[in-house]
Design an enzyme around this catalytic site. Sequence first.
Site, short mmCIF file in Angstrom:
data_model
loop_
_atom_site.label_atom_id
_atom_site.label_comp_id
_atom_site.label_asym_id
_atom_site.label_seq_id
_atom_site.Cartn_x
_atom_site.Cartn_y
_atom_site.Cartn_z
N SER A 89 -6.45 -5.16 7.85
CA SER A 89 -6.03 -4.37 6.70
C SER A 89 -6.38 -5.01 5.36
CB SER A 89 -4.51 -4.11 6.76
OG SER A 89 -3.79 -5.29 6.51
N LYS B 226 -0.09 -7.98 1.74
CA LYS B 226 -0.64 -6.78 1.08
C LYS B 226 -0.85 -7.08 -0.40
CE LYS B 226 -0.14 -4.21 4.79
NZ LYS B 226 -1.30 -3.71 5.56
#
Lengths: 167, 186
Positions: free
Chosen positions: B66, B108
């Site tokens: 990701s 993230k």
Amino acid sequence: MSRLSRGGLLIGVVSALAGAYLWWNSPERQIRRVLANVADIMSHDAPVQGLAAASAAAGLQQYFATDVVIETGRPFGALTGRDTVVAAAARVLTFAPAMRLEFVDTKIAVAGDRQSASVDCTVMATATDQAGQESVDAREVIMTMALVNGNWVISSGRVVEVLEPVS
Amino acid sequence: MADTSARTAASVTTSDVSRRRTSSRYRSFVIGSRPGRTLARALALVIGSVIVFGYVLIPVRGEGPSMHPTLRDGQFVLVNTFAYWRSEPSRGDIVALSLAGRHVLYIKRIVGMPGDRVRIAAGTVYVNGAVLDEPYVARRNRWNVDEVVLEADEYLLIGDNRAMPMRLHDFGKARRNRIVGRVIRW
């Protein structure tokens, strides 16, 4: 050794043994054993086929309440009832070539009546596909445990959305 | 008696002396001239390492795609838990989010700040109506997300890999108390 020292030593030893016994049989330790056993059953090095998968998953029955509800989060729905949970576990054992399941960062809060407990933990599933590629999924899960006939069982569980979806 | 001493002295050869000197130099090199001080220093090093790498700079191994291309699968990074001691997270920061504890962390990037209006149209992120400059994104899939308004302590976090299908990418809003620290990479 004086009589006083012997007495003190004896009290110390008895206290230590009592403490060890209480710790060994504490609800927290029993609950951790339940989670460890569930992780052991679900962890496998090779696909488990047919009857073997059903048999292995059936071993989970003793760790779930009959009316257990597991909310697995999006995109999956809730698993209601022990039989449904066991059947889902059997499917995972069959379709995942290899998987390691772990419960980490486990925090246990036992209720005052010691008949129920809340467990907050991270569930980590490391799956290996047929090409040998590893993938890891981790979710925070909150579970409610209940003491049934002297054994701790999982009565409910839900996934906590660390990242609340916006899509 | 003198003869015995002479025989004893004669039985000590040159190689014995050489071996003893080597052993002594080796011992001095490893332990030092003051073993107590060496032990104290070693203990301080161990305790310091446990504190620093256990609570201040947490080593983390990234798993998953990701955050490609910024972070590779399996890449080691450090999470600086003191980064936000005197300041707040900023847009563009790569941060670590805790789950039930710190054994497993999500990594993230902060895209939306508290109070922002954020939407994604055809892969482009708009913050408060303006296009967000994202030089760290290599390729964009056509993601679409309706406008969300972030609350006072909410951040919007997305991974850098926008080439993957949106349904396979875990992203969304997270509360401030989930942010453990800022990621340091090399």
